[in-house]
Design a protein around this motif. Structure first.
Motif, PDB file in Angstrom:
ATOM      1  N   GLY A 241       0.788  -1.226   0.000  1.00 60.05           N
ATOM      2  CA  GLY A 241       0.000   0.000   0.000  1.00 60.05           C
ATOM      3  C   GLY A 241       0.816   1.268   0.000  1.00 60.05           C
ATOM      4  O   GLY A 241       0.269   2.366   0.194  1.00 60.05           O
ATOM      5  N   THR A 242       2.127   1.158  -0.239  1.00 54.52           N
ATOM      6  CA  THR A 242       2.971   2.356  -0.284  1.00 54.52           C
ATOM      7  C   THR A 242       2.605   3.204  -1.490  1.00 54.52           C
ATOM      8  O   THR A 242       2.338   2.698  -2.585  1.00 54.52           O
TER       9      THR A 242
ATOM     10  N   ILE B 206       6.537   9.980   0.493  1.00 58.41           N
ATOM     11  CA  ILE B 206       6.171   8.569   0.647  1.00 58.41           C
ATOM     12  C   ILE B 206       5.035   8.487   1.659  1.00 58.41           C
ATOM     13  O   ILE B 206       5.135   9.022   2.770  1.00 58.41           O
ATOM     14  N   TRP B 207       3.938   7.819   1.253  1.00 60.33           N
ATOM     15  CA  TRP B 207       2.741   7.729   2.088  1.00 60.33           C
ATOM     16  C   TRP B 207       2.438   6.271   2.413  1.00 60.33           C
ATOM     17  O   TRP B 207       2.620   5.386   1.579  1.00 60.33           O
TER      18      TRP B 207
ATOM     19  N   LYS C  83      -0.731   8.356   6.033  1.00 63.69           N
ATOM     20  CA  LYS C  83       0.206   9.300   6.637  1.00 63.69           C
ATOM     21  C   LYS C  83       1.421   9.479   5.736  1.00 63.69           C
ATOM     22  O   LYS C  83       1.835   8.553   5.042  1.00 63.69           O
ATOM     23  N   CYS C  84       1.999  10.689   5.778  1.00 68.32           N
ATOM     24  CA  CYS C  84       3.257  10.935   5.078  1.00 68.32           C
ATOM     25  C   CYS C  84       4.388  10.404   5.940  1.00 68.32           C
ATOM     26  O   CYS C  84       4.643  10.910   7.042  1.00 68.32           O
ATOM     27  N   MET C  85       5.068   9.373   5.448  1.00 71.57           N
ATOM     28  CA  MET C  85       6.132   8.744   6.225  1.00 71.57           C
ATOM     29  C   MET C  85       7.476   9.426   6.016  1.00 71.57           C
ATOM     30  O   MET C  85       8.353   9.382   6.874  1.00 71.57           O
ATOM     31  N   MET C  86       7.654  10.054   4.853  1.00 67.20           N
ATOM     32  CA  MET C  86       8.959  10.613   4.531  1.00 67.20           C
ATOM     33  C   MET C  86       8.825  11.613   3.386  1.00 67.20           C
ATOM     34  O   MET C  86       7.996  11.435   2.489  1.00 67.20           O
ATOM     35  N   THR C  87       9.626  12.661   3.407  1.00 69.24           N
ATOM     36  CA  THR C  87       9.695  13.619   2.309  1.00 69.24           C
ATOM     37  C   THR C  87      11.081  13.543   1.683  1.00 69.24           C
ATOM     38  O   THR C  87      12.096  13.631   2.390  1.00 69.24           O
TER      39      THR C  87
ATOM     40  N   VAL D 127       8.561   6.788  -9.807  1.00 70.36           N
ATOM     41  CA  VAL D 127       8.189   5.373  -9.882  1.00 70.36           C
ATOM     42  C   VAL D 127       8.841   4.633  -8.721  1.00 70.36           C
ATOM     43  O   VAL D 127       9.910   5.013  -8.238  1.00 70.36           O
ATOM     44  N   ILE D 128       8.165   3.580  -8.282  1.00 70.29           N
ATOM     45  CA  ILE D 128       8.724   2.685  -7.271  1.00 70.29           C
ATOM     46  C   ILE D 128       9.229   1.448  -8.002  1.00 70.29           C
ATOM     47  O   ILE D 128       8.481   0.806  -8.752  1.00 70.29           O
TER      48      ILE D 128
END
Length: 757
Positions: free
Chosen positions: A124-125, A137-138, A142-146, A158-159
């Protein structure tokens, strides 16, 4: 019969009302895909069983307050077995939807500007990229990282399949590889904005750019192949399941299909911008364009459109007009313009283009290898009266044209060499630099080149041109421009001095203030002494020749009174509007004390809430505009820009002419203050608010000021121009080119469009 390797139209899907900006194949139902548009909606399309082999709209999603820019599918999970749909918009938000509800399941907030790209990964990232120069990155809402490191808008993300590896592409021309939130590597090679990324495998990926190239990279840093075929910006890429073949779309009106490292097929569309593409589960290709249509192409004969629909598509394409200077014609290599019999000769490669003269028209044709025939792709505007001639030799090099420019009568002439493959604006710039002429002549020289080379392609003859300045035909292979008086034709932008609201009737303002004071609640009622002080202040700020200057006490009383109840405060706000133009008041309220300025901003923004009284909204906007008249006010508003423009944007939908004019003026003043500055985030917000306002504003004066704001923002700033194009500003404002009442609207619009060419 079509070749098995040839893609043909399967169907055209109407439904969206504006540009289709994003597409993504869905996990459910089978064969479905999702589209998003500038019309603020997302739509789910499912195959139908009708004879036209088309698609039916299953679901429409709303929730964004502005254009929707991108979409991706979040893979199915135990909680959501059908997966989720994530969309990003110009309202700075990401909306996440289920397949059975029109409103978002939840909204992700955190970006400070347009969210223009999304990618989903395991568990679900979600990865997002924005004009605010960051990627985020969500997970679990929640926003986990900028991810910070780019210096310009992040257009693509892209991941990668390898857990933890992510890529971002930016307008700063670089691609960055991220792991655990840290930049592991920066890829350089593109010469312009990176617009798209696509995964090949754990170890490889593709990128595309405004520089018209596609590159294949190893994650270790090496560029292993560069692909050329497009003739303008490339906006999107999609890779076939074999990981080798891919498709691309761009500003040259084409979908290009690449197999075994070569462009195997070029499909032109009757729309200028082909914004997006995706590969459907059955191998068909869906593309979205600026005409609001989705088109699906297939190489399976059973899924191809009927012969009548294929012919209708070809007829529509043939009726389009092509401006040769856009580069849409590609690599035409002809020394003259023959007649129709030239089409009896077969082409030698897929997508080859050829011009022929048909009466007084010039027509463009493209060779289809699959069909073994030339297909008409449009009429070349301004392309008649070409002649055959050899190239002109100048300083040891061959050119299609060598113009003779006489700047002053009796003075030395100057030579301007030009090839039709050159950029006329860059050629004009170099000519001015070489001859030490003022850059203010850039428009005139570039337009002279364009007018005198219309419709010509590589190897074509110089025209027997009419001098655009005198109207006199030259009758030779060079154009003589005699006694040119170069004057600036653009009187509208860039406009860097603040526009203020000056109109004042002190007598009426004070009469209304006294009237409302009589019925004010006891704790707010002003004494006659205070009213007298406010009147003196009003007179002193309205009369530039006044002997008395505003006093500290008067300014303090004005500030205190501006907090009257909202239903009676408007005459005080009118005094405040006029007072902030005065240097002393501007200094005191906007920056004498840092807290004072912030307090003023916050107070005015509180009066601009959507549910507030229209008179207060208008006067608060006008006061903010007038704050730009002093350097303290300008500095304050630049520091508070994000909050001020965000609140102002909320008033776009208010149906009030005076509010719209004040809003447009505020955007214009910000644009003027930012002109020549490298603050991309701020310019992006100006463009976004102006574009949003143009969706609602009807008043011509407001439209004019928004056009001036757009022109000021993009003038001499390529990155801002690219941002404006990506917003769809070109198609959005085109309707104003024909406005003649007032004439300044049409004239200014044409100048803005010229900047965006």
């Amino acid at each position: 019969m079509a070749s098995p390797n040839s893609y043909k139209l399967s169907c055209s899907i109407p439904g969206h009302e504006m540009d289709v900006r994003g597409l993504s194949a869905a996990f459910f139902p089978d064969g479905a895909f999702v589209s998003v548009s500038r019309d603020r909606t997302g739509r789910v399309w499912v195959p139908n069983s009708s004879p036209d082999r088309g698609f039916t709209e299953m679901h429409c999603m709303t929730g964004h307050q502005n254009f929707v820019s991108c979409v991706c599918i979040i893979a199915p999970s135990d909680t959501y077995p059908r997966g989720l749909i994530a969309t990003g918009g110009n309202d700075h938000n990401i909306c996440v939807f289920t397949l059975d509800q029109p409103q978002p399941l939840f909204t992700l907030k955190g970006h400070k500007n347009t969210v223009c790209t999304l990618s989903s990964g395991k568990f679900g990232t979600l990865l997002s990229g924005s004009w605010d120069t960051t990627a985020k990155i969500w997970l679990n809402e929640k926003c986990m990282m900028t991810l910070q490191g780019h210096t310009a808008a992040v257009w693509a993300v892209v991941i990668l399949p390898e857990q933890g590896l992510m890529l971002s592409g930016s307008a700063d021309k670089t691609i960055k590889l991220w792991k655990a939130g840290h930049c592991e590597k920066t890829f350089t090679g593109h010469e312009d904005c990176v617009r798209g990324l696509a995964v090949v495998s754990d170890l490889e990926f593709f990128s595309c750019s405004n520089d018209t190239s596609i590159r294949r990279w190893l994650v270790t840093g090496e560029c292993v192949q560069v692909y050329y075929s497009h003739t303008n910006y490339i906006y999107s890429l999609a890779v076939f399941p074999n990981g080798q073949d891919f498709v691309s779309t761009g500003e040259d009106r084409t979908l290009r299909i690449w197999k075994q490292g070569e462009c195997q097929q070029t499909i032109r569309l009757p729309a200028q911008s082909v914004w997006c593409c995706c590969i459907l589960p059955n191998g068909d290709i869906a593309v979205g364009a600026s005409d609001g249509l989705i088109r699906v192409f297939t190489e399976v004969e059973d899924r191809m459109a009927s012969p009548q629909d294929l012919q209708a598509f070809e007829d529509e394409l043939s009726k389009t007009t092509i401006d040769p200077k856009t580069g849409d014609l590609g690599d035409i290599k002809m020394e003259d313009l023959p007649g129709r019999d030239h089409l009896d000769e077969p082409g030698n490669r897929e997508g080859q283009t050829r011009l022929i003269k048909e009466g007084q028209k010039v027509e463009a044709y493209q060779w289809s290898v699959a069909d073994s025939r030339w297909m008409k792709i449009g009429d070349v505007v301004g392309g008649s009266n070409q002649q055959t001639s050899k190239k002109v030799n100048y300083e040891g090099k061959e050119y299609d044209f060598v113009f003779t420019i006489d700047i002053n009568e009796g003075g030395p002439s100057m030579k301007l060499p030009y090839n039709v493959t050159d950029d006329p604006w860059l050629t004009a710039h170099n000519f001015l630099q070489k001859n030490e002429l003022s850059p203010m002549f850039l428009d005139q020289v570039a337009n002279f080149i364009i007018e005198n080379t219309k419709g010509h392609t590589l190897g074509a003859a110089p025209p027997s041109a009419a001098d655009p300045f005198t109207g006199k035909a030259t009758g030779s292979t060079s154009a003589i421009v005699s006694s040119i008086l170069f004057t600036s034709t653009n009187i509208y932008f860039p406009k860097t001095d603040g526009v203020t609201f000056e109109q004042a009737n002190a007598t009426q303002i004070m009469a209304k203030l006294r009237e409302l004071n009589g019925g004010a609640p006891g704790e707010y009622r002003l004494s006659e002494e205070v009213l007298g002080s406010l009147e003196k202040l009003l007179v002193s700020v309205c009369d530039p020749c006044a002997s008395e200057q505003p006093t500290t006490e008067q300014i303090s009383l004005l500030w205190k009174t501006s907090h009257w109840p909202e239903d009676i405060v408007f005459p005080v706000l009118d005094i405040l509007r006029l007072a902030v133009r005065h240097p002393q008041v501007n200094e005191s309220l906007c920056g004498g004390d840092a807290d004072n300025g912030v307090a003023l901003c916050n107070h005015l923004l509180s009066l601009m809430k959507p549910q507030a009284r229209p008179a207060n909204q208008m006067l608060a906007l006008r006061t903010l505009c007038n704050c730009f008249s002093g350097w303290r006010g300008r500095a304050l508003l630049l520091a508070q820009r994000e909050a001020v423009l965000s609140h102002a944007a909320d008033l776009c939908s208010v149906c009030n002419k005076n509010i719209h004019i004040a809003l447009a003026t505020l955007v214009l003043n910000y644009a003027g203050s930012l002109h020549g500055q490298p603050d991309l985030e701020a310019k992006a917000q100006c463009l976004s608010v102006a574009s949003a306002a143009l969706e609602s504003v009807q008043d011509k004066e407001a439209v004019f000021r928004l056009l001036v704001a757009l022109g000021t923002t993009v003038a001499s700033d390529q990155t801002a121009q690219d941002l404006a194009k990506s917003l769809g500003v070109t198609s959005q404002i085109a309707k104003y080119t024909s406005v003649t009442d007032p004439a300044k609207v049409g004239e200014c619009c044409q100048l803005v469009l010229k900047e965006l060419q």
